[in-house]
Design a protein around this motif. Structure first.
Motif, short mmCIF file in Angstrom:
data_model
loop_
_atom_site.label_atom_id
_atom_site.label_comp_id
_atom_site.label_asym_id
_atom_site.label_seq_id
_atom_site.Cartn_x
_atom_site.Cartn_y
_atom_site.Cartn_z
N GLY A 615 3.10 22.12 18.61
CA GLY A 615 3.69 20.94 17.98
C GLY A 615 4.61 20.20 18.91
N THR A 616 5.38 20.94 19.70
CA THR A 616 6.30 20.31 20.65
C THR A 616 5.55 19.54 21.73
OG1 THR A 616 7.91 22.09 20.29
CG2 THR A 616 8.17 20.75 22.29
N LEU A 617 4.42 20.11 22.18
CA LEU A 617 3.64 19.49 23.26
C LEU A 617 2.61 18.50 22.74
CD1 LEU A 617 3.05 22.61 25.54
CD2 LEU A 617 4.72 20.77 25.85
N GLY A 618 2.54 18.32 21.40
CA GLY A 618 1.59 17.37 20.84
C GLY A 618 0.15 17.85 20.91
N LEU A 619 -0.08 19.16 20.84
CA LEU A 619 -1.41 19.72 20.91
C LEU A 619 -1.89 20.12 19.52
CD1 LEU A 619 -0.94 22.02 24.04
CD2 LEU A 619 -2.05 19.78 23.97
N THR A 620 -3.17 19.92 19.26
CA THR A 620 -3.76 20.33 17.99
C THR A 620 -4.15 21.79 18.06
OG1 THR A 620 -4.64 18.10 17.68
CG2 THR A 620 -5.63 19.86 16.37
N LEU A 621 -3.93 22.55 16.97
CA LEU A 621 -4.25 23.98 16.94
C LEU A 621 -5.51 24.24 16.13
CD1 LEU A 621 -0.91 25.98 16.47
CD2 LEU A 621 -2.42 25.94 18.44
N VAL A 622 -6.31 25.17 16.66
CA VAL A 622 -7.51 25.63 15.95
C VAL A 622 -7.45 27.15 15.91
CG1 VAL A 622 -10.02 25.66 15.87
CG2 VAL A 622 -8.84 23.66 16.78
N ALA A 623 -7.59 27.73 14.72
CA ALA A 623 -7.57 29.18 14.58
C ALA A 623 -9.01 29.69 14.54
CB ALA A 623 -6.83 29.59 13.31
#
Length: 683
Positions: A615-623
């Motif tokens: 979130g801090t780096l502006g990256l989207t997460l995929v689990a």
């Protein structure tokens, strides 16, 4: 046809002595020159005699014309005939005739009618007296033959040929004797010394005492033997030993196994063959430098020497590969204990640049009877076990058994079948959905490769991808998947799902390929799909192997509009520097951190930290690897936006995925939760 299994040496070619060769080259030339010279002299003499005979016949005709002039004018024809009879005593004259001024024959004498008239001379007959000027009373003609000259010339040529042959034969004998004395014997002495030296490697002098060139050559040969004998010994040692460690090399191993296989040993004895490969030796070179890496190998070789018995045999095959052979062990258990002893000796810490380094190695162990015909195949057999140790449990000893051999044969069969797999379209691209955890809408598909082998059925990527990489077909497979993914995007758009993206896994080698971006652009243009619908997944390991090249390739792909995702985050180096240095859009959390959630507080904490960092780096997460509803709920609560796993859909061929998408309305969670996934042929 010769027997390919025969070990008998081939018969050496028959030697042609230099003396005989010299004679055969010289004598025919000598004989030819002698015959040509004799024939030239004889021909000159023959044509000289021909010219002399012609001149003599002219003189005879002129002298007889003077004698015949008065009797011819006074018609005393008997005197004319008498003059002609006088010249018939000359054997070369065949006939003579006198003609009056009207051309009528007055007198004719034929000596030998059978003799051919080869030439004829004719002279006018002039008569004059004190009261009358000279008038032409007629003419005389003399026919003569060259036959006698030809016969004499032929006899002389035969005599010259006989004399030439006798002279040549005498020259041949003289040359043979002198050549044997001055050439053949010195050469034979030197050849004998060379042959004896080849048999046992010792230096043998060539005993030639003459003071000619061959004597000088023999003395130089003797000096060279003693000068080079030590160098030859050193060269022989270098050819059979590793220059860095001094251990026997691969050539020595081949020779040793060939001798052992041929000679055999005690039938009840077992041979233990340890194939050793150092783990992460590249890291030693990269961290400490190549000189320290060489020192590391030298210390490992010294440990191997000191950790084995005198009858054991140690070799370095090259790079970080070593071999240790124990020629006699009682059983497989003692062979395994011996291999463990070698592994323990290797694993003692080594000091490099004032830092302690703990070596790690993997060992493949093969045990065979001393009289086994497969003894020469021990390196291959132990390599099978080593491959298992390196891939399944690095830092351990793997013992060759029937199961490993079956795996090796299967792996080898698959490796050989890769070209046919591409040619016959056996590789299939299956797809697994990526879902928005809030709306449950399918937002993407991940392209996963499968191999539908005609004999082995559907094979998963974990088995054949390493074989693809080893065979150098990584780029071909990537292009294959890229083409199928663009075709799938076309079909998704036609099915009313133009917003769905497709993710493709990029192997590490592709990040060093500068042509990848151009090929991706060309493939998208061919299928008329935007590059922005493609998501390229990479691993951390592929990034650190070549940071500069990987960064340049990723920036090219990013400029085309493709999304870049970091796969399996958390299992590798997990370096924050990587997240900042490369143009990443997404981070995929490895399923190892998802499988124990929500039960594992530790995994929940790790995922929470990753989510906060992303979130801090502006990256989207995929689990990855979501298999239960409670896992999906936990991910959603921790701020993870997207997920994929068997809970949503198993990997399937595109046709099955399209049918599944057609049956479920967009963003309707009840249908998603209640509808079981279609069971594919291979998960």
């Amino acid at each position: 046809m010769s027997d390919p299994e025969s070990n008998e040496p081939a018969t050496p070619p028959r030697l042609r002595p230099v003396v005989r060769a010299m004679i055969w080259a010289t004598v025919p030339v000598l004989l030819l020159v002698q015959l040509l010279a004799s024939a030239g002299v004889e021909a000159s003499s023959f044509w000289s005699q021909i010219r002399q005979l012609d001149a003599r016949m002219v003189r005879v005709a002129e002298s007889r014309a003077e004698l015949i002039a008065e009797p011819l004018w006074k018609m005393r024809y008997d005197q004319v005939t008498g003059v002609l009879n006088e010249i018939m005593h000359d054997e070369t004259i065949a006939a003579a005739a006198v003609y009056d001024d009207t051309g009528a024959v007055i007198a004719r004498v034929v000596a030998r009618s059978e003799s051919p008239s080869i030439a004829e001379v004719s002279r006018p007959i002039h008569y004059s007296n004190g009261n009358m000027a000279a008038v032409q009373a007629g003419r005389i003609a003399i026919a003569y033959s060259h036959a006698a000259l030809y016969a004499d010339a032929g006899s002389r040529l035969v005599l010259l040929l006989v004399v030439g042959l006798l002279a040549t034969f005498a020259t041949l004998i003289a040359m043979r004797i002198s050549a044997n004395i001055f050439i053949g014997r010195p050469l034979a002495v030197m050849m004998s010394a060379i042959q004896r030296s080849k048999q046992d490697g010792r230096a043998y002098p060539a005993e030639v005492t003459s003071s000619n060139e061959f004597g000088q050559l023999a003395r130089a040969f003797n000096a060279m033997q003693y000068t080079t004998s030590g160098a030859l010994d050193r060269l022989g040692h270098m050819a059979a030993h590793d220059p860095l460690t001094g251990l026997p090399n691969r050539r020595s191993l081949t020779e040793r196994l060939a001798v052992a296989s041929r000679d055999g040993g005690r039938p009840d004895a077992l041979v233990a063959f340890c194939f050793i490969d150092l783990d992460d030796f590249k890291g030693i070179n990269d961290t400490f430098g190549h000189e320290a890496g060489d020192e590391f190998l030298v210390q490992i070789s010294q440990r191997l020497r000191t950790s084995v018995e005198a009858e054991d045999w140690v070799a370095r095959l090259g790079g970080d590969e070593f071999v240790v052979i124990r020629p006699e062990v009682s059983n497989e258990a003692s062979a395994h204990a011996f291999a463990q002893q070698v592994l323990a000796a290797i694993s003692e810490p080594i000091r490099l640049h004032d830092k302690q380094v703990v070596p790690r190695a993997s060992i493949g162990l093969a045990v065979r009877r001393a009289d086994d015909p497969e003894l020469s195949h021990l390196p291959t057999l132990a390599d099978i076990a080593l491959y298992h140790a390196k891939s399944k449990a690095p830092g351990t000893v793997a013992v060759l058994d029937e199961a490993l051999q079956r795996d090796y044969r299967r792996r080898r069969d698959l490796e050989l079948a890769i070209p046919a797999g591409f040619a016959e379209g056996q590789f299939e691209v299956w797809y697994q959905s990526q879902v928005d955890l809030e709306s449950h809408e399918v937002v993407g598909l991940e392209a996963l490769i499968r191999w539908r082998h005609p004999d082995h059925g559907v094979i998963g990527p974990a088995e054949f991808l390493p074989l693809i990489e080893r065979s150098g077909n990584n780029a071909r497979l990537t292009r294959y998947v890229l083409t199928d993914a663009c075709w799938a995007l076309q079909r998704l758009a036609a099915a009313g799902r133009p917003q769905i993206r497709i993710a493709i896994n990029l192997p590490p080698s592709e990040l060093a390929d500068h042509s990848l971006a151009a090929e991706l652009r060309a493939t998208c243009a061919r299928f008329d799909v935007p590059a922005s619908l493609l998501e390229l997944e990479i691993t951390e390991g592929s990034l650190i192997n070549n940071i500069a090249s990987a960064s340049a390739t990723l920036h090219r792909l990013r400029r085309l509009g493709a999304t870049i995702a970091l796969d399996d985050f958390g299992t590798g180096y997990s370096s924050l520097a990587h997240l900042r240095r490369f143009p990443l859009d997404k981070v995929k959390i490895d399923k190892a951190f998802i499988s124990e959630i929500p039960g594992s507080a530790e995994d929940k904490a790790i995922v929470g930290v990753i989510a906060s960092l992303a979130g801090t780096l502006g990256l989207t997460l995929v689990a990855e690897g979501i298999e239960r509803a409670e896992q999906a709920t936990a991910m959603r609560e921790m701020g993870v936006r997207f997920g994929q796993g068997y809970f949503y859909q198993r990997p399937q061929p595109l046709d099955a995925v399209l049918q599944w998408l057609e049956r479920r309305p967009v963003a309707e969670s009840r249908i998603l939760a209640d509808s079981p996934p279609i069971a594919p042929e291979f998960a």
